[in-house]
Scaffold this motif. Sequence first.
Motif, PDB file in Angstrom:
ATOM      1  N   ASN D  33      51.003  21.947  77.788  1.00 15.64           N
ATOM      2  CA  ASN D  33      52.111  21.620  76.893  1.00 15.64           C
ATOM      3  C   ASN D  33      52.120  22.702  75.806  1.00 15.64           C
ATOM      4  OD1 ASN D  33      54.178  20.227  75.679  1.00 15.64           O
ATOM      5  ND2 ASN D  33      52.869  18.718  74.691  1.00 15.64           N
ATOM      6  N   VAL D  34      53.104  23.596  75.869  1.00 12.02           N
ATOM      7  CA  VAL D  34      53.097  24.812  75.055  1.00 12.02           C
ATOM      8  C   VAL D  34      54.167  24.741  73.966  1.00 12.02           C
ATOM      9  CG1 VAL D  34      53.321  27.334  75.102  1.00 12.02           C
ATOM     10  CG2 VAL D  34      52.360  26.128  77.084  1.00 12.02           C
ATOM     11  N   SER D  35      53.751  24.968  72.733  1.00 11.67           N
ATOM     12  CA  SER D  35      54.694  24.964  71.609  1.00 11.67           C
ATOM     13  C   SER D  35      54.688  26.335  70.925  1.00 11.67           C
ATOM     14  CB  SER D  35      54.316  23.885  70.582  1.00 11.67           C
ATOM     15  OG  SER D  35      54.470  22.599  71.139  1.00 11.67           O
ATOM     16  N   VAL D  36      55.885  26.876  70.733  1.00 14.50           N
ATOM     17  CA  VAL D  36      56.051  28.212  70.148  1.00 14.50           C
ATOM     18  C   VAL D  36      56.617  28.079  68.745  1.00 14.50           C
ATOM     19  CG1 VAL D  36      57.291  30.413  70.367  1.00 14.50           C
ATOM     20  CG2 VAL D  36      56.485  29.207  72.423  1.00 14.50           C
ATOM     21  N   GLU D 104      48.379  22.275  74.450  1.00 12.38           N
ATOM     22  CA  GLU D 104      47.537  21.161  74.897  1.00 12.38           C
ATOM     23  C   GLU D 104      47.303  21.336  76.384  1.00 12.38           C
ATOM     24  OE1 GLU D 104      49.523  17.504  74.014  1.00 12.38           O
ATOM     25  OE2 GLU D 104      48.970  17.575  71.897  1.00 12.38           O
ATOM     26  N   GLU D 105      46.088  21.108  76.825  1.00 11.07           N
ATOM     27  CA  GLU D 105      45.810  21.225  78.259  1.00 11.07           C
ATOM     28  C   GLU D 105      45.256  19.922  78.786  1.00 11.07           C
ATOM     29  OE1 GLU D 105      43.501  24.591  79.432  1.00 11.07           O
ATOM     30  OE2 GLU D 105      43.260  23.870  81.495  1.00 11.07           O
ATOM     31  N   VAL D 137      41.975  15.670  75.479  1.00  7.81           N
ATOM     32  CA  VAL D 137      42.935  16.753  75.676  1.00  7.81           C
ATOM     33  C   VAL D 137      42.355  18.007  75.031  1.00  7.81           C
ATOM     34  CG1 VAL D 137      45.253  17.562  75.064  1.00  7.81           C
ATOM     35  CG2 VAL D 137      44.891  15.176  75.747  1.00  7.81           C
ATOM     36  N   ARG D 138      42.373  19.098  75.776  1.00  2.00           N
ATOM     37  CA  ARG D 138      41.923  20.382  75.227  1.00  2.00           C
ATOM     38  C   ARG D 138      43.077  21.008  74.467  1.00  2.00           C
ATOM     39  NH1 ARG D 138      39.588  25.323  79.034  1.00  2.00           N
ATOM     40  NH2 ARG D 138      39.823  27.012  77.500  1.00  2.00           N
ATOM     41  N   GLY D 156      40.090  23.594  70.443  1.00  4.11           N
ATOM     42  CA  GLY D 156      39.730  22.255  70.011  1.00  4.11           C
ATOM     43  C   GLY D 156      39.878  21.236  71.115  1.00  4.11           C
ATOM     44  N   LEU D 157      39.676  20.011  70.731  1.00  4.25           N
ATOM     45  CA  LEU D 157      39.905  18.893  71.628  1.00  4.25           C
ATOM     46  C   LEU D 157      40.311  17.698  70.793  1.00  4.25           C
ATOM     47  CD1 LEU D 157      37.289  16.869  71.229  1.00  4.25           C
ATOM     48  CD2 LEU D 157      36.215  18.438  72.813  1.00  4.25           C
ATOM     49  N   LYS D 158      40.930  16.729  71.423  1.00  5.69           N
ATOM     50  CA  LYS D 158      41.274  15.482  70.746  1.00  5.69           C
ATOM     51  C   LYS D 158      41.153  14.331  71.741  1.00  5.69           C
ATOM     52  CE  LYS D 158      46.290  15.871  71.391  1.00  5.69           C
ATOM     53  NZ  LYS D 158      47.605  15.849  70.767  1.00  5.69           N
ATOM     54  N   ASP D 159      41.110  13.122  71.219  1.00  8.96           N
ATOM     55  CA  ASP D 159      41.076  11.921  72.058  1.00  8.96           C
ATOM     56  C   ASP D 159      39.802  11.818  72.882  1.00  8.96           C
ATOM     57  OD1 ASP D 159      43.567  11.368  71.038  1.00  8.96           O
ATOM     58  OD2 ASP D 159      44.647  12.185  72.742  1.00  8.96           O
TER      59      ASP D 159
END
Lengths: 308, 308, 308, 308
Positions: D33-36, D104-105, D137-138, D156-159
């Motif tokens: 999930n890519v945000s620019v 996000e990966e 999520v990476r 980073g990571l989350k969740d």
Amino acid sequence: MAHVLGQNQYGKAENRIVRVYRDSTRHEIKDLNVSVSLQGEFEDVHLTGSNANCLPTDTTKNTVYAFAKEYGIESAEAFGILLARHFVEDTERGVVHSARIRIEEYTWNRIKTPDNTSRFIGSEEVGHSFVRDGGEVRTCEVVYDGRTDTVQVISGLKDLVVMNTTNSEFWGYIKDKYTTLQEAYDRILATQVTARWKFSYTGRDNEPQPNWNRSYQHVRRHLLEAFAETYSYSLQQTLHAMGTRVLNNRAEVDEVRLELPNKHHFLVDLSPFDLKNENEVYYAADRMYGLIEGTVHREGVVPVIPVV
Amino acid sequence: MAHVLGQNQYGKAENRIVRVYRDSTRHEIKDLNVSVSLQGEFEDVHLTGSNANCLPTDTTKNTVYAFAKEYGIESAEAFGILLARHFVEDTERGVVHSARIRIEEYTWNRIKTPDNTSRFIGSEEVGHSFVRDGGEVRTCEVVYDGRTDTVQVISGLKDLVVMNTTNSEFWGYIKDKYTTLQEAYDRILATQVTARWKFSYTGRDNEPQPNWNRSYQHVRRHLLEAFAETYSYSLQQTLHAMGTRVLNNRAEVDEVRLELPNKHHFLVDLSPFDLKNENEVYYAADRMYGLIEGTVHREGVVPVIPVV
Amino acid sequence: MAHVLGQNQYGKAENRIVRVYRDSTRHEIKDLNVSVSLQGEFEDVHLTGSNANCLPTDTTKNTVYAFAKEYGIESAEAFGILLARHFVEDTERGVVHSARIRIEEYTWNRIKTPDNTSRFIGSEEVGHSFVRDGGEVRTCEVVYDGRTDTVQVISGLKDLVVMNTTNSEFWGYIKDKYTTLQEAYDRILATQVTARWKFSYTGRDNEPQPNWNRSYQHVRRHLLEAFAETYSYSLQQTLHAMGTRVLNNRAEVDEVRLELPNKHHFLVDLSPFDLKNENEVYYAADRMYGLIEGTVHREGVVPVIPVV
Amino acid sequence: MAHVLGQNQYGKAENRIVRVYRDSTRHEIKDLNVSVSLQGEFEDVHLTGSNANCLPTDTTKNTVYAFAKEYGIESAEAFGILLARHFVEDTERGVVHSARIRIEEYTWNRIKTPDNTSRFIGSEEVGHSFVRDGGEVRTCEVVYDGRTDTVQVISGLKDLVVMNTTNSEFWGYIKDKYTTLQEAYDRILATQVTARWKFSYTGRDNEPQPNWNRSYQHVRRHLLEAFAETYSYSLQQTLHAMGTRVLNNRAEVDEVRLELPNKHHFLVDLSPFDLKNENEVYYAADRMYGLIEGTVHREGVVPVIPVV
């Protein structure tokens, strides 16, 4: 070990509180979500396992509820100032240097029922019955820094979803080898407004507090009006118009930051069905979306609202 | 293999559609989320890999958008009836036996700006500018069954959050060895209403359609009024009052089902801080929650709204 | 008033419970979300305001936590059966006729650390440290009906997201005037599995309970294997293969229902950039989505898993 | 008008992309999930309605998909660096000064099926079948600043949800008039880890890139191990142990920031039911929750990971 403990903070987040005023049969309610975060002398807590300097998050929670009784909740901002000052000024040995209070406020409207006491068509409020307004959430963040004796108040809103069905164009942009977008001369412009605005108020020298509630209503109105009245050539332009409208009309505000996701409404191609879509039928997309963010501030003011 | 293919259905879910009417400078919009589900002769699709009887979900999506242009959207219910009939009647070889259309509808209000054209204080609508009403979502489910030539319409709403700050008691209940709850003689009663109501309309014999939009507004109003006006001894009692209020006032409805989560507001114990909480400060809990569900229907009517 | 109170039920929903077993240094945990719903003689509660027949939802919550201590939680299903029977059999004057217990179960894995006690490469579990498995949620629904002395158990899972990058085609379908979909001979097939399966177990006549945990692991494995091994001409076909695979391998199950949203992965058109997309770059869409639902059951079994 | 346009940025957010590699029958996938977000000379876009300097967000989206084909996705970080450099270096007239790419990966595991080619018990992967790992999520954030020719990478990571069922105490803290918390000598410690760590990598002078994927696996492992192995006197102490563990073991990282919500597990009072709760039965609460945040960095490094 040459490792340094850098910025750190802690507190109890998302204390959900409903405060009821029953002074008359026409009850009043405040519905808040309060998050506390403290900074100070917490090195030992991290490094040695000693909690001698730790005010438990549970205590910060208790304080929120107790203060709601002791002082009432006139506005989220005033309540936040009380709490922030308390944690810094009243915690023993001055171990709390600054406190940040974030509050979300949910609006409730009164339920009206037919007025049966009169022959005339009308309605009357039920003094104890409310329906939640599911629209935007009012927000504020109060920081009190004990070392400078300064209060910083950033109010805001989120989840205010607006749409213009015309008066929006987008063309004349850069074209490179990856550009496929067609220029648009009449498109839907829709966004979900997140806005934050900083007050010039510092809380020093007995400076009187602004009327937070009235200020909020006016800022909200100016944001809506600027959105509705701006003939837009880009969402950036609309963003700028919204920010300057607030600064032009509200002297108590000196910085505005807006985050405007472009909620794309794509015109559906109906030509395979021998139908002509004259800007009538749109597909409302979830993701991906454009995201436009920007700050407008008064000259000479150092902007402080963080970029997220 | 003695295995049987039982109930099966398919279609395109959550088609997000915005329909704009530009007949005057005062635009109108409909904002819907439309889900299609078809039942019929789909054994081969499941068992043999032959798709000869399969109308692609993509086609059902296209149909939703095309119909929005061809027929417009007078109401979610009327639009759903058109779609459901089409899928059954127009799909080749009659392979679709029945179609279910579920629709969520989101409400938008007009943005108002100050009326600068007059000396009088007032405001005027911007004809093309809207702010989304974040409150309850209007719902409907239409099923057309081709074999009985019958339409069934269940309208509803969800996410209508309401609160009474008094006129609610709860006591006199069963006490067993696991009971610790204290009886309450004045408590907050709050819930998030999900309601569905079935119309007696069947669509047979040129039966005229009810005025769906007007009916919705009235049912919604009766639900709110009954909630506000009922002195409650249990949420069950309030549920029953809401359902019967609708049946008493709306002849076109013959069954009402309500799902009412009890959004608990717990009185905070402030006594450790030498404060007395006189029904003023509450903690609004997320989970767990009571969940009260029930149906009220006219005598002789066989209830059909499913329990979830 | 000729209005009838129809189906009604109530209870405490979403009781979040974590049960820890500390019998050795290798702790065990169960992490559940338990929802209770009771049916019975509750007319007076709705109609008269008398709560004499009402077991408070708060008591049902207490019972869940107390039973976790008294009986432990061997499996969600066995725990649900205990609770359901209790509410029907032990509530005074038999006012509860049937009880439904729904449970979600969250899986935790052990955290492993390097085995420093040995020269060999290896790892050892930390007996009290866990990381939550964020994948699928295990579900079950137990209904005990006191009038027939019958238990019905429906186990399941949700949020199991799977993808095949090939071996999926879709062509040969109905074409009508609204069809634009191109036939696909090699597509991505991805879905988020919701599955429910009913056991033949009835709890009568000292029938021994199945090994619920082992059964779950096997059903889950068969669903995954069937998804992976099926060369698919439609998601319906894959659904049917998954359902029959379970019935073929698990004698204790006699009905399977699947809800499979088609999580569309659209091939991105890279031709404007002089690039050829050889099934390599996809856009993963959120909405709209195909939704395929169906039941497979043994011959002679009356399917009971509800359509949602 | 003495108003200043401050920090502003824009781009396309949440471009969901799945990249499949089919070089062998054992397919590989990347799910991002890519945000620019771009910064630069965009004053005119905001102030005049001229879009001459505006690279449309739609173009930034196209670029993400095209680059996935042209360059592949070795890692989220390397892909982000390529994109960020491109937007700054290749956009005409140098109007983009810096670019931020957030990714996000989502992880997928292979589905295994029984190995039927051998008499031995075993399993084999299906080369094209995957099940999504629903755990953490990476994340990464890459900023390329063209004026300093510097890349900054924060991974980073989350969740990542973790729990220790023992080896956690909390006592010896400040008691004030709002304190009611009982000291705990054996409690559950659970949190949902959000971690971000900055690399010393700057991308200047042909500095080789770290092995981003291997680095991620190691940092994640060290976070988990430190959480499991730390005997905790506060969540702050655990946070510090996690941060220093990463710095001690990963030379490529020079700053770590952690956000650790204290997911409270409250011991249920079973004494009213004559049961003794010996740390066995807990209520897992949603809100409110403690929130502990902090940075650990190497001496001499100026921390840059923003506080949120």
